[in-house]
Design a protein around this motif. Sequence first.
Motif, short mmCIF file in Angstrom:
data_model
loop_
_atom_site.label_atom_id
_atom_site.label_comp_id
_atom_site.label_asym_id
_atom_site.label_seq_id
_atom_site.Cartn_x
_atom_site.Cartn_y
_atom_site.Cartn_z
N GLY A 9 46.18 43.91 54.71
CA GLY A 9 44.95 43.88 53.89
C GLY A 9 45.26 43.67 52.42
O GLY A 9 44.57 44.20 51.55
N SER A 10 46.27 42.88 52.13
CA SER A 10 46.62 42.63 50.72
C SER A 10 46.94 41.14 50.53
O SER A 10 46.76 40.34 51.44
CB SER A 10 47.84 43.49 50.34
OG SER A 10 48.94 43.11 51.14
N GLY A 11 47.38 40.80 49.32
CA GLY A 11 47.76 39.41 49.05
C GLY A 11 46.58 38.59 48.55
O GLY A 11 45.47 39.11 48.33
N PRO A 12 46.79 37.28 48.38
CA PRO A 12 45.77 36.41 47.78
C PRO A 12 44.41 36.45 48.48
O PRO A 12 43.38 36.41 47.83
CB PRO A 12 46.38 35.00 47.90
CG PRO A 12 47.84 35.22 48.02
CD PRO A 12 48.04 36.55 48.68
N LEU A 13 44.41 36.54 49.81
CA LEU A 13 43.11 36.51 50.52
C LEU A 13 42.31 37.78 50.31
O LEU A 13 41.09 37.81 50.50
CB LEU A 13 43.34 36.27 52.01
CG LEU A 13 43.76 34.85 52.37
CD1 LEU A 13 44.34 34.79 53.77
CD2 LEU A 13 42.58 33.89 52.25
N ALA A 14 43.00 38.85 49.91
CA ALA A 14 42.29 40.13 49.73
C ALA A 14 41.75 40.30 48.32
O ALA A 14 41.03 41.25 48.05
CB ALA A 14 43.23 41.28 50.07
N CYS A 15 42.12 39.40 47.41
CA CYS A 15 41.59 39.52 46.05
C CYS A 15 40.44 38.52 45.89
O CYS A 15 40.24 37.67 46.74
CB CYS A 15 42.68 39.30 45.00
SG CYS A 15 43.06 37.57 44.66
N ASN A 16 39.68 38.63 44.81
CA ASN A 16 38.56 37.70 44.66
C ASN A 16 38.94 36.48 43.83
O ASN A 16 38.07 35.75 43.36
CB ASN A 16 37.31 38.41 44.11
CG ASN A 16 37.45 38.78 42.66
OD1 ASN A 16 38.49 38.57 42.05
ND2 ASN A 16 36.41 39.34 42.07
N GLY A 17 40.23 36.29 43.64
CA GLY A 17 40.72 35.15 42.85
C GLY A 17 40.92 35.54 41.40
O GLY A 17 41.74 34.98 40.70
N GLY A 18 40.17 36.55 40.95
CA GLY A 18 40.32 37.05 39.59
C GLY A 18 41.25 38.26 39.61
O GLY A 18 41.30 38.99 40.60
N GLU A 19 41.97 38.46 38.52
CA GLU A 19 42.84 39.63 38.45
C GLU A 19 42.66 40.41 37.15
O GLU A 19 42.88 41.61 37.10
CB GLU A 19 44.30 39.22 38.59
CG GLU A 19 44.62 38.58 39.92
CD GLU A 19 46.12 38.39 40.13
OE1 GLU A 19 46.72 39.23 40.78
OE2 GLU A 19 46.67 37.39 39.60
N GLY A 20 42.25 39.68 36.10
CA GLY A 20 42.12 40.34 34.79
C GLY A 20 40.67 40.42 34.38
O GLY A 20 39.86 39.54 34.70
N SER A 21 40.33 41.51 33.70
CA SER A 21 38.96 41.67 33.22
C SER A 21 39.01 42.27 31.83
O SER A 21 39.85 43.10 31.55
CB SER A 21 38.21 42.62 34.16
OG SER A 21 36.90 42.82 33.68
#
Length: 498
Positions: A367-379
């Motif tokens: 449940g991790s890696g690129p597919l588990a993120c929304n494409g954004g990492e910084g806010s």
Amino acid sequence: MANKLITLSVTVIAILYMLICRTSVLFDQRDILCDIIDDEYDYVVVGGGTAGSVVAARLAEDRENRVLLLEAGGFYDESWMFSILALWPMLQKGQHDWAYYTEPQRYSHFGFKDNLSYWPRGRVLGGSGMINGAQYTRGSRYDFDEWAANGCEGWGYKDVLPYFLKAEDIQIDNLKTSKYHKEGGPMAVSESVATSLANLYMKAGQELGYNITDYNGGEHIGFNKIQINSRGGTRESSAVAYLGRPRKKENLDISINSFVTKLAITDKTATGVYYVRNNRKYFVRAKKEIIISAGSVNSPQLLMLSGIGPKEHLEEMGIPSVADLPVGLNLQDHQVFLLHSRINRSINLSPSSFTSPWALMQYYAFGSGPLACNGGEGSAFVNIDNKVQEMSYPDLQMVIYSYIIPFTKLDVKDNVRKDFEAMDENVNGFTFGVINTHPKSRGILKLRSNDPFDYPILDPQYLQEQTDIDDFIAGIRIWEKNRSVRNTSFALMLTGNV
Ligand SMILES: Cc1cc2nc3c(=O)[nH]c(=O)nc-3n(C[C@H](O)[C@H](O)[C@H](O)COP(=O)(O)OP(=O)(O)OC[C@H]3O[C@@H](n4cnc5c(N)ncnc54)[C@H](O)[C@@H]3O)c2cc1C
């Protein structure tokens, strides 16, 4: 050799087990739906999106209440893509998107075909929360306090915080002890991190003089990693969290593919709703209340179709006025201004990052890696004027996506497309999104006709106010200062006025 074989077999079984569990999350919850709808309920909730799902579930917690939830779209098991957050852009313009377009814009969108702005909106149980980027952002305490000061009693930050906490199941270890977060609620909140760029964004923020802050915590202003509504790598929409996972409640009927066309109003009291289901017209009465949670486009449309709105406009549409109110006259929307930055190392996401065997294995097994993120990492949330940094809501939100967003896939004009064809989505880089949090431009939402199936007229009049343009320019200046990641390249402007 035998040991190796055993390890390999255990790993394969574990992966298969996780794969079955992960993909089946959304696929065994149809028993929450009802086939037969009664003629009368205590509450009728119109629209089972982000808000409607929560409202219906919370009302049904009182066993005395009989609640009906009517959703125009289908069920969230109709696309496997809903659960994989990284795929959210691919859900646009598909079967589960209302896919609205605005009127041609006079002050912006000069790079887009016919100057139109496309507005995706979810049409499925879960609503836009099924197709969105799922960044979990509560909003600024100063906004809530301003609402309360302007007469919205019960909406100050101290009033709403207990409800944010009640809803939350924080999964981020270092926030578990924060008084602004809580474990055990229905909605999971995790971190969207897939690459080493996430830490570089934080470094860049610090170099610019910002603190690293939890933007859902005590102080909004600063840089941080993105928080997302996701549980174990799977999208956590309010429909799944409040309706699907708790399973069927006997006093809550949920009907999908049920499109509400009008409210019945007697003596200025809404008494029921007309709806279309399986090509047939129905009527259902509400003994206590009707909750309209059909989203920011369909809710005002439904009110106007029912005679609640500007009298003159309703008369033009041939709709008898029930209440002369300024519905649709204060349309406001924020924009995002996207800037590309090239980098000289291959540490960003690219199309192949999402399809590599390692990415699939990371996602399905852990449940991790690129597919588990929304494409954004910084806010980041920032004020344009640093002096008031501590005292007010942020002027700008920055979202940093760890890949080059391919502009060529948007509805851009051919000459614009040509300019950006050279910017290959496989190029190393990231996209910096500047968002104005308090747009001053105001537009209008009107009926196109009195046919509920006709899409309404949407005219946000983006960038009509100079201050909105100034806000974007200030955001671009902050992006320009960012020297932490070297070889920063030039920006892209799609909204032509700036
Ligand atoms: C592409 C995209 C990305 C986004 N990213 C983020 C993000 O990262 N973070 C964030 O905080 N917000 C994000 N948002 C915004 C967020 O998703 C919305 O603000 C939120 O989902 C709105 O909730 P809602 O309940 O008001 O409306 P919706 O969730 O849109 O629900 C309305 C529901 O009503 C139904 N409906 C409409 N008309 C009728 C009718 N006549 N009869 C019956 N049912 C009807 C619709 O089908 C829908 O299911 C994003 C939105 C989009 C579209």
